[in-house]
Write a protein that holds these residues in place. Structure first.
Motif, PDB file in Angstrom:
ATOM      1  N   PRO A   8      12.026  -7.838 -12.923  1.00  8.48           N
ATOM      2  CA  PRO A   8      12.942  -7.639 -14.058  1.00  8.48           C
ATOM      3  C   PRO A   8      13.397  -6.186 -14.211  1.00  8.48           C
ATOM      4  O   PRO A   8      14.531  -5.919 -14.585  1.00  8.48           O
ATOM      5  CB  PRO A   8      12.120  -8.107 -15.253  1.00  8.48           C
ATOM      6  CG  PRO A   8      11.223  -9.151 -14.679  1.00  8.48           C
ATOM      7  CD  PRO A   8      10.858  -8.623 -13.303  1.00  8.48           C
ATOM      8  N   PHE A  53      16.581 -13.518 -13.666  1.00  9.28           N
ATOM      9  CA  PHE A  53      15.896 -14.270 -14.721  1.00  9.28           C
ATOM     10  C   PHE A  53      16.883 -14.996 -15.626  1.00  9.28           C
ATOM     11  O   PHE A  53      16.519 -15.518 -16.670  1.00  9.28           O
ATOM     12  CB  PHE A  53      14.936 -13.386 -15.523  1.00  9.28           C
ATOM     13  CG  PHE A  53      15.567 -12.163 -16.125  1.00  9.28           C
ATOM     14  CD1 PHE A  53      16.287 -12.229 -17.303  1.00  9.28           C
ATOM     15  CD2 PHE A  53      15.420 -10.929 -15.519  1.00  9.28           C
ATOM     16  CE1 PHE A  53      16.863 -11.106 -17.872  1.00  9.28           C
ATOM     17  CE2 PHE A  53      15.975  -9.786 -16.075  1.00  9.28           C
ATOM     18  CZ  PHE A  53      16.699  -9.882 -17.254  1.00  9.28           C
ATOM     19  N   ARG A  55      20.023 -13.890 -16.977  1.00  4.71           N
ATOM     20  CA  ARG A  55      20.561 -13.192 -18.150  1.00  4.71           C
ATOM     21  C   ARG A  55      21.998 -13.560 -18.485  1.00  4.71           C
ATOM     22  O   ARG A  55      22.398 -13.476 -19.636  1.00  4.71           O
ATOM     23  CB  ARG A  55      20.367 -11.692 -18.036  1.00  4.71           C
ATOM     24  CG  ARG A  55      21.295 -10.955 -17.107  1.00  4.71           C
ATOM     25  CD  ARG A  55      20.969  -9.453 -17.132  1.00  4.71           C
ATOM     26  NE  ARG A  55      21.968  -8.677 -16.483  1.00  4.71           N
ATOM     27  CZ  ARG A  55      21.841  -8.164 -15.267  1.00  4.71           C
ATOM     28  NH1 ARG A  55      20.752  -8.380 -14.578  1.00  4.71           N
ATOM     29  NH2 ARG A  55      22.808  -7.440 -14.752  1.00  4.71           N
ATOM     30  N   PRO A  58      23.274 -18.598 -19.097  1.00  2.93           N
ATOM     31  CA  PRO A  58      23.570 -19.469 -20.243  1.00  2.93           C
ATOM     32  C   PRO A  58      25.039 -19.481 -20.652  1.00  2.93           C
ATOM     33  O   PRO A  58      25.503 -20.457 -21.228  1.00  2.93           O
ATOM     34  CB  PRO A  58      22.693 -18.946 -21.372  1.00  2.93           C
ATOM     35  CG  PRO A  58      22.054 -17.717 -20.904  1.00  2.93           C
ATOM     36  CD  PRO A  58      22.297 -17.581 -19.431  1.00  2.93           C
ATOM     37  N   ARG A  78      10.402 -18.001 -12.396  1.00  4.50           N
ATOM     38  CA  ARG A  78       9.438 -18.412 -13.419  1.00  4.50           C
ATOM     39  C   ARG A  78       9.918 -18.007 -14.809  1.00  4.50           C
ATOM     40  O   ARG A  78       9.890 -18.789 -15.757  1.00  4.50           O
ATOM     41  CB  ARG A  78       8.062 -17.804 -13.133  1.00  4.50           C
ATOM     42  CG  ARG A  78       6.970 -18.290 -14.086  1.00  4.50           C
ATOM     43  CD  ARG A  78       5.717 -17.432 -14.026  1.00  4.50           C
ATOM     44  NE  ARG A  78       5.943 -16.074 -14.496  1.00  4.50           N
ATOM     45  CZ  ARG A  78       6.108 -15.722 -15.774  1.00  4.50           C
ATOM     46  NH1 ARG A  78       6.109 -16.627 -16.720  1.00  4.50           N
ATOM     47  NH2 ARG A  78       6.286 -14.454 -16.100  1.00  4.50           N
ATOM     48  N   ILE A  79      10.400 -16.786 -14.927  1.00  8.50           N
ATOM     49  CA  ILE A  79      10.899 -16.294 -16.216  1.00  8.50           C
ATOM     50  C   ILE A  79      12.117 -17.104 -16.653  1.00  8.50           C
ATOM     51  O   ILE A  79      12.197 -17.554 -17.796  1.00  8.50           O
ATOM     52  CB  ILE A  79      11.238 -14.787 -16.124  1.00  8.50           C
ATOM     53  CG1 ILE A  79       9.960 -13.965 -15.904  1.00  8.50           C
ATOM     54  CG2 ILE A  79      11.971 -14.323 -17.384  1.00  8.50           C
ATOM     55  CD1 ILE A  79      10.225 -12.513 -15.515  1.00  8.50           C
ATOM     56  N   ALA A  80      13.072 -17.293 -15.748  1.00 10.58           N
ATOM     57  CA  ALA A  80      14.292 -18.048 -16.078  1.00 10.58           C
ATOM     58  C   ALA A  80      13.947 -19.458 -16.558  1.00 10.58           C
ATOM     59  O   ALA A  80      14.466 -19.924 -17.578  1.00 10.58           O
ATOM     60  CB  ALA A  80      15.228 -18.110 -14.870  1.00 10.58           C
ATOM     61  N   ARG A  81      13.082 -20.123 -15.824  1.00 18.12           N
ATOM     62  CA  ARG A  81      12.710 -21.494 -16.188  1.00 18.12           C
ATOM     63  C   ARG A  81      11.975 -21.556 -17.515  1.00 18.12           C
ATOM     64  O   ARG A  81      12.171 -22.498 -18.295  1.00 18.12           O
ATOM     65  CB  ARG A  81      11.862 -22.103 -15.080  1.00 18.12           C
ATOM     66  CG  ARG A  81      12.657 -22.419 -13.828  1.00 18.12           C
ATOM     67  CD  ARG A  81      11.757 -22.833 -12.680  1.00 18.12           C
ATOM     68  NE  ARG A  81      12.545 -23.261 -11.520  1.00 18.12           N
ATOM     69  CZ  ARG A  81      12.102 -23.216 -10.280  1.00 18.12           C
ATOM     70  NH1 ARG A  81      10.876 -22.777 -10.007  1.00 18.12           N
ATOM     71  NH2 ARG A  81      12.880 -23.620  -9.300  1.00 18.12           N
ATOM     72  N   SER A  82      11.147 -20.569 -17.787  1.00 15.61           N
ATOM     73  CA  SER A  82      10.396 -20.592 -19.054  1.00 15.61           C
ATOM     74  C   SER A  82      11.300 -20.281 -20.244  1.00 15.61           C
ATOM     75  O   SER A  82      11.111 -20.835 -21.321  1.00 15.61           O
ATOM     76  CB  SER A  82       9.217 -19.615 -19.007  1.00 15.61           C
ATOM     77  OG  SER A  82       9.671 -18.269 -19.019  1.00 15.61           O
ATOM     78  N   LEU A  83      12.279 -19.417 -20.045  1.00 16.24           N
ATOM     79  CA  LEU A  83      13.180 -19.054 -21.146  1.00 16.24           C
ATOM     80  C   LEU A  83      14.281 -20.083 -21.381  1.00 16.24           C
ATOM     81  O   LEU A  83      14.778 -20.226 -22.495  1.00 16.24           O
ATOM     82  CB  LEU A  83      13.818 -17.686 -20.873  1.00 16.24           C
ATOM     83  CG  LEU A  83      12.892 -16.481 -20.897  1.00 16.24           C
ATOM     84  CD1 LEU A  83      13.652 -15.225 -20.475  1.00 16.24           C
ATOM     85  CD2 LEU A  83      12.267 -16.304 -22.274  1.00 16.24           C
ATOM     86  N   GLN A  84      14.697 -20.776 -20.300  1.00 22.81           N
ATOM     87  CA  GLN A  84      15.843 -21.684 -20.386  1.00 22.81           C
ATOM     88  C   GLN A  84      15.538 -23.003 -19.672  1.00 22.81           C
ATOM     89  O   GLN A  84      16.132 -23.301 -18.637  1.00 22.81           O
ATOM     90  CB  GLN A  84      17.070 -21.009 -19.762  1.00 22.81           C
ATOM     91  CG  GLN A  84      17.383 -19.678 -20.436  1.00 22.81           C
ATOM     92  CD  GLN A  84      18.420 -18.892 -19.695  1.00 22.81           C
ATOM     93  OE1 GLN A  84      19.599 -19.016 -19.985  1.00 22.81           O
ATOM     94  NE2 GLN A  84      17.997 -18.102 -18.729  1.00 22.81           N
ATOM     95  N   PRO A  85      14.624 -23.790 -20.224  1.00 23.42           N
ATOM     96  CA  PRO A  85      14.205 -25.017 -19.527  1.00 23.42           C
ATOM     97  C   PRO A  85      15.304 -26.069 -19.385  1.00 23.42           C
ATOM     98  O   PRO A  85      15.177 -26.964 -18.558  1.00 23.42           O
ATOM     99  CB  PRO A  85      13.049 -25.528 -20.388  1.00 23.42           C
ATOM    100  CG  PRO A  85      13.223 -24.891 -21.715  1.00 23.42           C
ATOM    101  CD  PRO A  85      13.913 -23.577 -21.473  1.00 23.42           C
TER     102      PRO A  85
END
Length: 150
Positions: A8, A53, A55, A58, A78-85
Motif C-alpha cells: 500500500p 487495493f 482505490r 468502486p 486481500r485488502i481490496a477483497r476485505s474492503l469491497q466484498p
C-alpha cells in the motif's frame, strides 16, 4: 531481475490528509471521464487492471453492472477483497496475460500502472488491454507524467 513487490505504501506515496485529498481527486476525475464514456454507450462490464487495493475500482460500480479488478500482489488483493466484498477481484501473474476472454469488457481502466512497465513490454500490455475491451469500447489510461514527482 528481482520482481518488485508492491505494498500500500508504494501504491499511494502519501498518507493522512494528503492521501484523502488525492483519493478524492482521483475518484472525481475517473468518475467524470467514465460518465462521459457511459453517456455515449452503456457500460455493462468494466475492469480495473492493476487495481492495487481498489482505490478507484468502486467508481466503476457506479456505471457498470459487473466490475472486476485484476491485481498480482496477494496482500493488495486481500485488502481490496476485505474492503469491497461486493466487487470481484482476480489474482493475476502479469498484466501481459489477463484471465479474460476477448472483448470481455465494455470499459477498461488502467490507473498509474503502465508507467511502471518497461518499454519493450508496454506494447504487449497495451495489446492485451485492447484484446479484452470490446471494439468501440473504452479504455481509460491514467498515468503520472510529471517528472518532478518521480
Amino acid at each position: 531481475m528481482e520482481r518488485l513487490v508492491w505494498t500500500p505504501r508504494e501504491v499511494v506515496d502519501v498518507d493522512g490528509p494528503r492521501a484523502m485529498l488525492r483519493a478524492y481527486l482521483e475518484q472525481r476525475d475517473v468518475r467524470e471521464l467514465t460518465a462521459g464514456a457511459s453517456s455515449r454507450a452503456p457500460i455493462s462490464t468494466a475492469c480495473d487492471v492493476g487495481c492495487g487495493f481498489g482505490r478507484v475500482t468502486p467508481v466503476l460500480t457506479e456505471f457498470a453492472d459487473r466490475v472486476i479488478g485484476f491485481e498480482r500482489e496477494p496482500e493488495l488483493l486481500r485488502i481490496a477483497r476485505s474492503l469491497q466484498p461486493s466487487i470481484e477481484f482476480r489474482s493475476i501473474d502479469s498484466i501481459s496475460h489477463l484471465p479474460a476472454d476477448d472483448a470481455s469488457f465494455t470499459f477498461g481502466l488502467v490507473f498509474t500502472v503502465l508507467q511502471h512497465v518497461p518499454e519493450p513490454e508496454v506494447r504487449t500490455v497495451i495489446d492485451e488491454l485492447r484484446r479484452i475491451v470490446v471494439p468501440n469500447g473504452h479504455l481509460l489510461v491514467c498515468e503520472e507524467t510529471d517528472t518532478a514527482l518521480e
